[in-house]
Enzyme design. Structure first.
Site, PDB file in Angstrom:
ATOM      1  N   SER A  96       0.805  -1.229   0.000  1.00 16.95           N
ATOM      2  CA  SER A  96       0.000   0.000   0.000  1.00 16.95           C
ATOM      3  C   SER A  96       0.837   1.278   0.000  1.00 16.95           C
ATOM      4  O   SER A  96       0.306   2.355  -0.241  1.00 16.95           O
ATOM      5  CB  SER A  96      -0.942   0.019   1.205  1.00 16.95           C
ATOM      6  N   LYS A 146       1.107   4.279   6.797  1.00 14.92           N
ATOM      7  CA  LYS A 146       0.440   5.214   5.885  1.00 14.92           C
ATOM      8  C   LYS A 146       1.118   6.574   5.967  1.00 14.92           C
ATOM      9  O   LYS A 146       1.959   6.818   6.825  1.00 14.92           O
ATOM     10  CB  LYS A 146      -1.049   5.368   6.245  1.00 14.92           C
TER      11      LYS A 146
END
Length: 201
Positions: free
Chosen positions: A53, A95
């Site tokens: 991701s 993230k």
């Protein structure tokens, strides 16, 4: 009165010196172990990246040095952080902070553009434009004490665009990733790119 010299056994004196040196060495070892334990408990952590991701910035298997949130808690836009929120996953996630408390986030999914406070972000770190809508309603104002997170591999990342995660309270942040210590296998080349080792921006 006779003055007599007290003589010591050289062997005994040597043995005492060796015992003292051994004690000093052991004491130094114990102190070093204690410092390392305290450092990794309260200051830094090693975290492995699981998944793609954050491609291209991070690869699956990367090992990161993370400054604990006890030391670093003034999170800023652009920081790469480690979060834990069981509504999304039981495992920590890596993230990027897109916006912090008080900021407005909007995404135009037709053009793939992310806006913060009505200004388009210059995102040279992303893998592709942001085209995937995961259910969060925009525009969105980030609550104070929270952050809006997204992965750099925008269309292959579950993040704050998902109603399962949404904005993340900073109390769920483990810390900020500051250094890539060891690279995982690059998803494109299939090799470990050791040139990537270094500070993260």
């Amino acid at each position: 009165m006779d003055e007599r010299e007290i003589q010591t056994d050289p062997g005994t004196e040597k043995g005492e010196k060796e015992s003292w040196s051994l004690f000093e060495w052991f004491q130094a070892l114990v102190c070093s172990v204690l410092v390392v334990v305290l450092l990794f408990t309260f200051a830094i952590r090693l975290i492995g990246v699981d998944g793609l991701s954050m491609v291209p910035t991070l690869q699956h298997g990367d090992r990161l040095l993370v400054v604990n949130s006890l030391l670093y808690h003034d999170y800023r836009q652009g920081d790469i952080v480690i979060a834990r929120k069981e509504s999304l996953t039981a495992d920590p996630i890596v993230k990027r902070v897109i916006a912090v408390g008080g900021q407005k986030v909007d995404i135009d999914f037709s053009t793939g553009t992310v806006y913060v406070d009505d200004m388009p972000l210059e995102e040279d770190y992303i893998n592709e434009l942001t085209l995937t809508d995961e259910g969060t309603q925009f525009p969105l104002w980030v609550p104070e004490g929270s952050v809006f997170l997204m992965g750099d591999n925008r269309n292959h990342s579950s993040d704050s665009r998902s109603s399962r995660l949404g904005t993340v309270d900073t109390r769920y942040l483990i810390g900020k990733a500051v250094l890539l210590l060891y690279p995982g296998v690059d998803s494109v080349s299939g090799k470990r790119e050791f040139s990537r080792i270094g500070l993260l921006e």
